[in-house]
Design a protein around this motif. Sequence first.
Motif, PDB file in Angstrom:
ATOM      1  N   SER A  88      -1.753   7.241   0.402  1.00 19.92           N
ATOM      2  CA  SER A  88      -3.365   6.858   0.372  1.00 19.92           C
ATOM      3  C   SER A  88      -4.020   6.896   1.554  1.00 19.92           C
ATOM      4  O   SER A  88      -3.497   6.742   2.777  1.00 19.92           O
ATOM      5  CB  SER A  88      -3.379   5.592  -0.410  1.00 19.92           C
ATOM      6  N   GLN A  89      -5.341   6.858   1.388  1.00 16.90           N
ATOM      7  CA  GLN A  89      -6.173   6.886   2.733  1.00 16.90           C
ATOM      8  C   GLN A  89      -6.002   5.847   3.482  1.00 16.90           C
ATOM      9  O   GLN A  89      -6.004   5.803   4.723  1.00 16.90           O
ATOM     10  CB  GLN A  89      -7.448   7.312   2.247  1.00 16.90           C
ATOM     11  N   VAL A  90      -6.379   4.621   2.620  1.00 18.53           N
ATOM     12  CA  VAL A  90      -6.141   3.351   3.424  1.00 18.53           C
ATOM     13  C   VAL A  90      -4.397   2.948   4.012  1.00 18.53           C
ATOM     14  O   VAL A  90      -4.482   2.596   5.142  1.00 18.53           O
ATOM     15  CB  VAL A  90      -6.506   2.091   2.479  1.00 18.53           C
ATOM     16  N   ASN A 119      -6.885  10.680   7.990  1.00 19.59           N
ATOM     17  CA  ASN A 119      -7.034  10.282   6.738  1.00 19.59           C
ATOM     18  C   ASN A 119      -8.189  10.307   5.917  1.00 19.59           C
ATOM     19  O   ASN A 119      -8.205  10.232   4.559  1.00 19.59           O
ATOM     20  CB  ASN A 119      -6.323   8.782   6.507  1.00 19.59           C
ATOM     21  N   PHE A 120      -9.378  10.565   6.450  1.00 18.87           N
ATOM     22  CA  PHE A 120     -10.654  10.389   6.007  1.00 18.87           C
ATOM     23  C   PHE A 120     -11.454  11.572   6.042  1.00 18.87           C
ATOM     24  O   PHE A 120     -12.301  11.846   5.172  1.00 18.87           O
ATOM     25  CB  PHE A 120     -11.259   9.076   6.438  1.00 18.87           C
ATOM     26  N   LEU A 161       0.826  -1.213   0.018  1.00 19.20           N
ATOM     27  CA  LEU A 161      -0.108  -0.121   0.031  1.00 19.20           C
ATOM     28  C   LEU A 161       0.946   1.398  -0.034  1.00 19.20           C
ATOM     29  O   LEU A 161       2.054   1.325   0.665  1.00 19.20           O
ATOM     30  CB  LEU A 161      -0.906  -0.011   1.189  1.00 19.20           C
ATOM     31  N   SER A 179      -3.811   5.292   6.775  1.00 19.57           N
ATOM     32  CA  SER A 179      -4.761   4.844   8.180  1.00 19.57           C
ATOM     33  C   SER A 179      -3.942   3.697   8.686  1.00 19.57           C
ATOM     34  O   SER A 179      -3.613   3.833   9.946  1.00 19.57           O
ATOM     35  CB  SER A 179      -5.899   4.570   7.612  1.00 19.57           C
ATOM     36  N   ILE A 180      -3.374   2.739   7.990  1.00 21.63           N
ATOM     37  CA  ILE A 180      -3.036   1.544   8.270  1.00 21.63           C
ATOM     38  C   ILE A 180      -1.548   2.088   8.981  1.00 21.63           C
ATOM     39  O   ILE A 180      -1.212   1.600  10.111  1.00 21.63           O
ATOM     40  CB  ILE A 180      -2.638   0.572   7.370  1.00 21.63           C
TER      41      ILE A 180
END
Length: 334
Positions: free
Chosen positions: A35-37, A228-229, A31, A40-41
């Motif tokens: 990026s958002q995902v 992130n969101f 990933l 976040s991770i």
Amino acid sequence: MIIFEWLNNQLLKMEWLNNLVTLLVQNVFGLDISSQVGGSIHFFIYDVIKIFILLTVLIFMISYIQSFFPPERTKKILGRFKGISANILAALLGTVTPFCSCSSIPLFIGFTNAGLPIGVTFSFLISSPLVDLASIILLASIFNWKIAIAYVIMGLVLAVVGGTIISKLNLEEYVEPFVHSNKMLEMEQEELTTSDRIEFAKYQVMEIVKKVWLYILIGVGIGAAIHNFIPEAVISAVLGQDKWYSVLVATLVGIPMYADIFGTLPIAEALVLKGAGLGTVLSFMMGVTALSLPSMILLKKVVKTKLLVIFVGIVTIGIIICGYAFNAFSYLLM
């Protein structure tokens, strides 16, 4: 100076861990951390590991120090001082008790039962969950030392002023009678060995981690989602430091919640990065830790409604003032 900055970055901010988690997310999970995902991770894994490492080490060290200040010895120390000096000392002693506000209340009962003025015990009760040494280090690891030190000063001032006001109001009659009914038994404090202190510190680490691990995971999860969101414009529109109502909203939202300062720090970090005012997020943290609903329910069992309302009112007003002060002078701290 360069050495201090390097140690601060590696030991507190754990840049080495940040780099390792970046490699994990990119090479193992495949990933992109932008990026958002992926972001976040990365936020979740990095903050969880960092907080648990710092928490374990700090609670061990603080608990070892605390083993030199059992309740009976602390009561004797406080008993030697009068007036505002006693409030200052109570607030300072509160910083070496790594407990949530609920855990501080039994000590509050013991001090009041032993004959200490309630204003002094309230200074301890405010300081203990708000300004423990572990939270100072964690604040420095997430923000910087200037913010951590300013937070400590504000918290101690709030504890001293709050306790002093309660002392001046002569509210002893609003403590439930059973608190004074049985005096504490004076006992000779058994001297602990180094091994005893280490065992005590290890026990405290286990107990406190068991109490706060879920709040840390929830807090970091919320922080990752915010980071992130949620668009920056949304956070700034509601909690930006240019909004006069942001501190009021954050304080009133935080008060009824129950979490530990370790769980609220990742949320504060994410909110500040998204444009929320520094004072706004710190007032939210203060409200959650100093005036959580479960601790107020416990306190209601030992004090009458009038004293509880006065206490909540004084601390709430103090937190709001602290929040506006941090927002006004945040340019000096960031």
